[in-house]
Design an enzyme around this catalytic site. Structure first.
Site, PDB file in Angstrom:
ATOM      1  N   GLY A 171      13.310   3.266   6.571  1.00 37.48           N
ATOM      2  CA  GLY A 171      13.811   3.355   7.943  1.00 37.48           C
ATOM      3  C   GLY A 171      15.012   2.454   8.186  1.00 37.48           C
ATOM      4  O   GLY A 171      15.209   1.453   7.502  1.00 37.48           O
ATOM      5  N   ARG A 209      13.410   8.339   2.047  1.00 36.93           N
ATOM      6  CA  ARG A 209      12.097   7.770   1.736  1.00 36.93           C
ATOM      7  C   ARG A 209      11.544   8.234   0.383  1.00 36.93           C
ATOM      8  O   ARG A 209      10.355   8.127   0.131  1.00 36.93           O
ATOM      9  CB  ARG A 209      11.110   8.101   2.855  1.00 36.93           C
ATOM     10  CG  ARG A 209      11.489   7.451   4.195  1.00 36.93           C
ATOM     11  CD  ARG A 209      10.410   7.601   5.238  1.00 36.93           C
ATOM     12  NE  ARG A 209      10.790   6.985   6.492  1.00 36.93           N
ATOM     13  CZ  ARG A 209      10.614   5.701   6.803  1.00 36.93           C
ATOM     14  NH1 ARG A 209      10.083   4.879   5.917  1.00 36.93           N
ATOM     15  NH2 ARG A 209      10.973   5.229   7.983  1.00 36.93           N
ATOM     16  N   ASP A 219       7.517  -1.556   0.324  1.00 40.54           N
ATOM     17  CA  ASP A 219       7.348  -0.491  -0.667  1.00 40.54           C
ATOM     18  C   ASP A 219       8.618  -0.294  -1.490  1.00 40.54           C
ATOM     19  O   ASP A 219       8.563  -0.113  -2.706  1.00 40.54           O
ATOM     20  CB  ASP A 219       6.962   0.824   0.012  1.00 40.54           C
ATOM     21  CG  ASP A 219       5.473   0.882   0.364  1.00 40.54           C
ATOM     22  OD1 ASP A 219       4.707   0.050  -0.158  1.00 40.54           O
ATOM     23  OD2 ASP A 219       5.085   1.742   1.166  1.00 40.54           O
ATOM     24  N   LYS A 279      14.395  -5.786   4.012  1.00 37.48           N
ATOM     25  CA  LYS A 279      14.733  -5.083   5.244  1.00 37.48           C
ATOM     26  C   LYS A 279      13.477  -4.521   5.890  1.00 37.48           C
ATOM     27  O   LYS A 279      12.669  -3.898   5.231  1.00 37.48           O
ATOM     28  CB  LYS A 279      15.695  -3.930   4.921  1.00 37.48           C
ATOM     29  CG  LYS A 279      16.075  -3.034   6.075  1.00 37.48           C
ATOM     30  CD  LYS A 279      15.355  -1.728   6.266  1.00 37.48           C
ATOM     31  CE  LYS A 279      14.704  -1.044   5.136  1.00 37.48           C
ATOM     32  NZ  LYS A 279      13.831   0.083   5.585  1.00 37.48           N
ATOM     33  N   THR A 280      13.262  -4.782   7.156  1.00 31.93           N
ATOM     34  CA  THR A 280      12.324  -4.035   7.996  1.00 31.93           C
ATOM     35  C   THR A 280      12.312  -4.656   9.380  1.00 31.93           C
ATOM     36  O   THR A 280      12.181  -5.873   9.516  1.00 31.93           O
ATOM     37  CB  THR A 280      10.883  -3.986   7.451  1.00 31.93           C
ATOM     38  OG1 THR A 280      10.029  -3.405   8.433  1.00 31.93           O
ATOM     39  CG2 THR A 280      10.330  -5.350   7.096  1.00 31.93           C
ATOM     40  N   ASP A 327       9.997  -4.340  11.364  1.00 30.76           N
ATOM     41  CA  ASP A 327       8.602  -4.695  11.674  1.00 30.76           C
ATOM     42  C   ASP A 327       8.312  -6.169  11.415  1.00 30.76           C
ATOM     43  O   ASP A 327       7.327  -6.702  11.925  1.00 30.76           O
ATOM     44  CB  ASP A 327       7.628  -3.846  10.851  1.00 30.76           C
ATOM     45  CG  ASP A 327       7.620  -2.396  11.288  1.00 30.76           C
ATOM     46  OD1 ASP A 327       8.261  -2.077  12.302  1.00 30.76           O
ATOM     47  OD2 ASP A 327       6.986  -1.578  10.606  1.00 30.76           O
TER      48      ASP A 327
END
Length: 550
Positions: A78, A142, A173, A199-200, A202
């Protein structure tokens, strides 16, 4: 390319770098590392890339001339604000190594590597994307790099382009896959290094060496602006309770950070719910009690923040979802029987097939949510938890609870709801100054790791609450963050997700304040991200980081 006035000004912004990266760089090896758990299994699976030392960069004395390097870059998963600056940092870093160095971007994520779809990223292209949001410079995807044929296809194009290294920009992941790829190429002596970047939005890719994943700062600032705007509306109209679901399925870092920034009346933290083994009724009772107490003070309005993944942290709901997955698994006799029933009979039939406790929970759910649990399923036949409108579930159940309290003469207020879900709004925003600097530094650090011949490392920039010049750049072996987890019935090495620490300083501070925030109206209105102005306004890191490093 159409350019807004903001983008035109942002293009002039020169991201700050740690002092150690501005001139000659000296590499310092630290202690050798082991994985966070399952050391023997991880070492057995990654004999070439486990047990490597931590790396730190210091100022060197003299820059040595080096051969050009060719690097491929992949955006995976994402979107997150700042990805373009990571790529800019890599580009500037390898050009400093040698002006003849080249950077290739694989299009559409890891699939671009496998399908040999790429573009050479020139200065002309890079300069259009500096300090901008999104991943549109090369796109993301993805596709998981998990099978040898994919690795071999990647090696074909790496050799065609004479690549020295691949940099994979992604979450847990994606970086796990980067480590598997690094090990495979190392075992084959392919001569292709693999470096990861964290990277995220979240915020669940973090540890001692990775203090923050990029994009988290910008995304939470965007969400907090929206929350603040709605809080101001709530405090102006004084007639609605706003239930807001926030992105973050596996951890509640976004919810906690936004709560610290905006001081809403209610914030649910999934990790606390799981630790206290709270039921859905417990959560509804808590929320209803806050609504009722505020109503007693004449305040029939408020704001509640709900993490996207809450449902999976409620023990009884987790069991219910598991039973539903088994009951309605594709191709089973029970699934066929379910589909043959009239829609009006389906929910009662499902309740009759569940265990006593799960049946009770299922019957307590609003009909719309119960339908979502039985109908919205992924290709594997499992409940699509991310599609469950948890904010509406809680709002409707709180409404029912308050109606019962009113009937009993224990609630005399009013309760009207508005619902919101903030997710995509924060993923492609123009990066905050913090993320612009941090991402550029991560990319530049990756270029140094490449020039030093390292593989299986994640780019690391620490000491993030200090001015950027004092940040500490280096590399951390990806295997250090790994453990073995069961996925689809098999144990696999994966990077361990970082959950909200209930004994950590940010959560403890939140707990010390939430009672006061619940009953009084102490809203903060952060406003939009500030890109131009004094450092104390524009360059601040997250509240979470400040409390962790205090």
């Amino acid at each position: 390319m159409n350019i807004s006035a903001l983008q035109k000004e942002r293009a002039k912004y020169q991201p700050k770098l740690p002092k150690s990266l501005k001139g000659a760089v000296k590499l310092v090896e630290g202690a050798k590392t082991e994985s966070v758990a399952d050391q023997k299994e991880i070492a057995g699976l990654f004999p070439n890339t486990s047990g490597m030392p931590l790396l730190t960069f210091e100022e060197g004395e003299k820059e040595a001339s080096k051969n050009p390097v060719n690097v491929g870059v992949i955006l995976s998963g994402g979107q997150a604000p700042g990805g373009h600056n990571v790529i800019s940092g890599i580009f500037d870093g390898i050009k400093k190594i040698n002006p003849e160095s080249k950077l290739y971007g694989f299009l559409g994520g890891p699939g671009g590597l496998v399908d040999h779809k790429y573009v050479e990223l020139t200065a002309e292209i890079i300069d259009e994307y500096r300090n901008t949001g999104g991943f549109d410079i090369i796109g993301s995807g993805r596709t998981k790099l998990e099978e040898e044929w994919q690795f071999d296809k990647g090696l074909e194009i790496a050799r065609d382009l004479n690549l020295n290294a691949l940099v994979i920009i992604g979450g847990d992941d994606s970086n796990t896959n980067a480590c598997v790829l690094a090990e495979y190429y190392s075992q084959k002596k392919a001569g292709v290094q693999v470096i990861g970047c964290p990277k995220t939005i979240d915020g669940d890719l973090k540890n001692e060496m990775i203090e923050a994943s990029f994009g988290f700062d910008t995304a939470t600032k965007v969400y907090s602006e929206l929350i603040g705007n709605i809080q101001r509306d709530a405090n102006s109209a004084k007639k609605y309770w706003h239930f807001m679901k926030l992105m973050g399925r596996s951890a509640s870092h976004i919810g906690l950070e936004c709560a610290l920034k905006t001081q809403p009346n209610i914030t649910l933290i999934s990790e606390e719910v799981a630790a206290k083994q709270q039921t859905l009724d417990d959560i509804v009772d808590y929320m209803a009690s806050v609504v009722a107490q505020r109503a007693d003070n004449g305040e029939n309005f408020g704001v509640a923040l709900v993490p996207e993944g809450l449902i999976e942290f409620i023990p009884e709901m987790k069991i219910l979802i598991s039973e539903l997955n088994d009951l309605l698994a594709e191709g089973t006799e029970t699934e066929k029987e379910f589909k043959m029933l009239k829609k009006s009979h389906r929910l009662n039939w499902v309740a009759s097939q569940l265990t006593k406790e799960s049946s009770r929970v299922f019957k307590s759910l609003p009909q719309g949510i119960a339908n979502q649990l039985t109908l919205d399923r992924d290709p594997h036949g499992n409940v699509q938890v991310s599609l469950i409108e948890t904010e509406k579930l809680l709002g409707e159940m709180v409404s029912e609870k308050l109606a019962a309290l009113k009937k009993a003469g224990k609630f005399s207020g009013k309760f009207s709801t508005q619902y919101h879900f903030f997710g995509y709004e924060g993923r492609c925003a123009a990066p905050s100054n913090f993320d612009a600097d941090y991402c550029y530094s991560l990319g530049y650090t990756a270029s140094v790791l490449v020039s030093e011949g390292k593989t299986g490392y994640m780019s690391s920039v620490r000491n993030l609450t200090s001015p950027a010049e004092e940040w500490i750049a280096g590399g951390v072996p990806i295997t250090m963050m790994m453990n073995m987890e069961k996925r689809h019935g098999h144990k696999k090495p994966v990077i361990q997700k970082a959950l909200v620490e209930l004994d950590g300083a940010p959560f403890k501070y939140f707990v010390s304040k939430r009672g006061e925030w619940a009953l009084s109206t102490h809203y903060l209105y952060p406003g939009p991200i500030q890109y131009f102005g004094p450092s104390e306004v524009c360059d601040q890191p997250t509240e979470t980081l400040k409390l962790e490093k205090a």
